[in-house]
Design a protein around this motif. Structure first.
Motif, PDB file in Angstrom:
ATOM      1  N   GLU A  71       0.806  -1.218   0.000  1.00  0.00           N
ATOM      2  CA  GLU A  71       0.000   0.000   0.000  1.00  0.00           C
ATOM      3  C   GLU A  71       0.845   1.278   0.000  1.00  0.00           C
ATOM      4  O   GLU A  71       1.896   1.333   0.622  1.00  0.00           O
ATOM      5  CB  GLU A  71      -0.859  -0.080   1.264  1.00  0.00           C
ATOM      6  CG  GLU A  71      -1.726   1.083   1.539  1.00  0.00           C
ATOM      7  CD  GLU A  71      -2.376   0.934   2.919  1.00  0.00           C
ATOM      8  OE1 GLU A  71      -2.547  -0.201   3.404  1.00  0.00           O
ATOM      9  OE2 GLU A  71      -2.701   1.970   3.497  1.00  0.00           O
ATOM     10  N   HIS A  72       0.386   2.286  -0.751  1.00  0.00           N
ATOM     11  CA  HIS A  72       1.069   3.575  -0.761  1.00  0.00           C
ATOM     12  C   HIS A  72       0.037   4.694  -0.647  1.00  0.00           C
ATOM     13  O   HIS A  72      -1.156   4.478  -0.886  1.00  0.00           O
ATOM     14  CB  HIS A  72       1.837   3.779  -2.064  1.00  0.00           C
ATOM     15  CG  HIS A  72       3.054   2.923  -2.194  1.00  0.00           C
ATOM     16  ND1 HIS A  72       4.048   2.858  -1.255  1.00  0.00           N
ATOM     17  CD2 HIS A  72       3.440   2.071  -3.189  1.00  0.00           C
ATOM     18  CE1 HIS A  72       4.996   2.037  -1.655  1.00  0.00           C
ATOM     19  NE2 HIS A  72       4.655   1.525  -2.827  1.00  0.00           N
ATOM     20  N   ASP A  73       0.515   5.874  -0.340  1.00  0.00           N
ATOM     21  CA  ASP A  73      -0.376   7.028  -0.393  1.00  0.00           C
ATOM     22  C   ASP A  73       0.366   8.265  -0.874  1.00  0.00           C
ATOM     23  O   ASP A  73       1.583   8.248  -1.076  1.00  0.00           O
ATOM     24  CB  ASP A  73      -1.090   7.278   0.946  1.00  0.00           C
ATOM     25  CG  ASP A  73      -0.155   7.702   2.067  1.00  0.00           C
ATOM     26  OD1 ASP A  73       0.864   8.367   1.796  1.00  0.00           O
ATOM     27  OD2 ASP A  73      -0.442   7.373   3.226  1.00  0.00           O
ATOM     28  N   CYS A 120       4.816   9.602   1.180  1.00  0.00           N
ATOM     29  CA  CYS A 120       3.986   8.463   1.567  1.00  0.00           C
ATOM     30  C   CYS A 120       4.060   8.321   3.083  1.00  0.00           C
ATOM     31  O   CYS A 120       5.140   8.285   3.659  1.00  0.00           O
ATOM     32  CB  CYS A 120       4.489   7.195   0.884  1.00  0.00           C
ATOM     33  SG  CYS A 120       3.500   5.747   1.266  1.00  0.00           S
ATOM     34  N   VAL A 136       3.021   5.789   4.927  1.00  0.00           N
ATOM     35  CA  VAL A 136       3.218   4.425   5.427  1.00  0.00           C
ATOM     36  C   VAL A 136       4.617   4.363   6.052  1.00  0.00           C
ATOM     37  O   VAL A 136       5.593   4.790   5.429  1.00  0.00           O
ATOM     38  CB  VAL A 136       3.053   3.377   4.298  1.00  0.00           C
ATOM     39  CG1 VAL A 136       3.318   1.967   4.817  1.00  0.00           C
ATOM     40  CG2 VAL A 136       1.661   3.448   3.699  1.00  0.00           C
ATOM     41  N   HIS A 144       8.347   4.381   4.392  1.00  0.00           N
ATOM     42  CA  HIS A 144       8.334   4.628   2.943  1.00  0.00           C
ATOM     43  C   HIS A 144       8.975   5.953   2.542  1.00  0.00           C
ATOM     44  O   HIS A 144       9.665   6.023   1.535  1.00  0.00           O
ATOM     45  CB  HIS A 144       6.904   4.558   2.404  1.00  0.00           C
ATOM     46  CG  HIS A 144       6.366   3.156   2.380  1.00  0.00           C
ATOM     47  ND1 HIS A 144       5.324   2.771   1.584  1.00  0.00           N
ATOM     48  CD2 HIS A 144       6.743   2.048   3.072  1.00  0.00           C
ATOM     49  CE1 HIS A 144       5.075   1.488   1.786  1.00  0.00           C
ATOM     50  NE2 HIS A 144       5.911   1.027   2.692  1.00  0.00           N
ATOM     51  N   MET A 185      10.131   7.583  -0.908  1.00  0.00           N
ATOM     52  CA  MET A 185       8.824   7.995  -1.411  1.00  0.00           C
ATOM     53  C   MET A 185       8.527   9.437  -1.025  1.00  0.00           C
ATOM     54  O   MET A 185       7.739   9.724  -0.118  1.00  0.00           O
ATOM     55  CB  MET A 185       7.727   7.060  -0.894  1.00  0.00           C
ATOM     56  CG  MET A 185       7.796   5.699  -1.539  1.00  0.00           C
ATOM     57  SD  MET A 185       6.233   4.835  -1.452  1.00  0.00           S
ATOM     58  CE  MET A 185       5.252   5.713  -2.657  1.00  0.00           C
TER      59      MET A 185
END
Ligand SMILES: [Cu+2]
Length: 145
Positions: free
Chosen positions: A66-68, A126, A128, A131, A136
């Protein structure tokens, strides 16, 4: 100009009117940006938008985790998420919520619309755990109109 020619010109103008009106209505003015996450990297790492212009950001996560996409502080006019917030999305131990936030599960795509109001350079990352440290992180550049 002969009368028949004038009539032709008038009909032509009337036929073109809906096209002109459609071009002026809002949706055509949205800037569409595609952002990809794969291998703990954002692609592209730098996004350029314009202050006051609506942005539709489509976020595709090609990784098997999962990433955001998050920006802690950014002056905005409107935010509209087209997808429901993800259940069980792990944002670590963050004390304040990011102003702009969109998550995408593995191998999925999410999108949202927002309008930045102030020119400047904003960091996105990100949330998470681990990350951001792994790379990220990227830059959203809001240019003056
Ligand atoms: Cu991530």
């Amino acid at each position: 100009m002969k009368e028949s020619e004038m009539r032709k010109t008038l009909i032509l103008l009337l036929l073109m009117l809906p096209i002109v009106l459609a071009a002026c209505s809002g949706s055509a003015d949205v800037m569409e940006i595609n952002l990809e996450a794969s291998g703990m990297q954002y692609q592209p790492a730098t996004i350029e938008v314009v202050a006051g212009k609506p942005v539709k950001l489509t976020f595709h996560n090609g990784d098997s985790l999962e990433h955001d996409f998050s920006i802690m502080e950014i002056p905005l006019m409107t935010v509209g998420a087209t997808a429901e917030p993800m259940a069980g999305h792990d944002m670590g131990n963050m004390t304040t919520d990011p102003q702009l936030h969109m998550a995408a599960a593995m191998n999925s795509t999410n999108s949202m619309e927002f309008t930045p109001t102030k020119p400047g350079t904003y960091e996105f990352f990100c949330t998470v755990p681990g990350h951001k440290e792994a790379g990220m992180v990227g830059t959203l550049v809001v240019k003056s109109p």
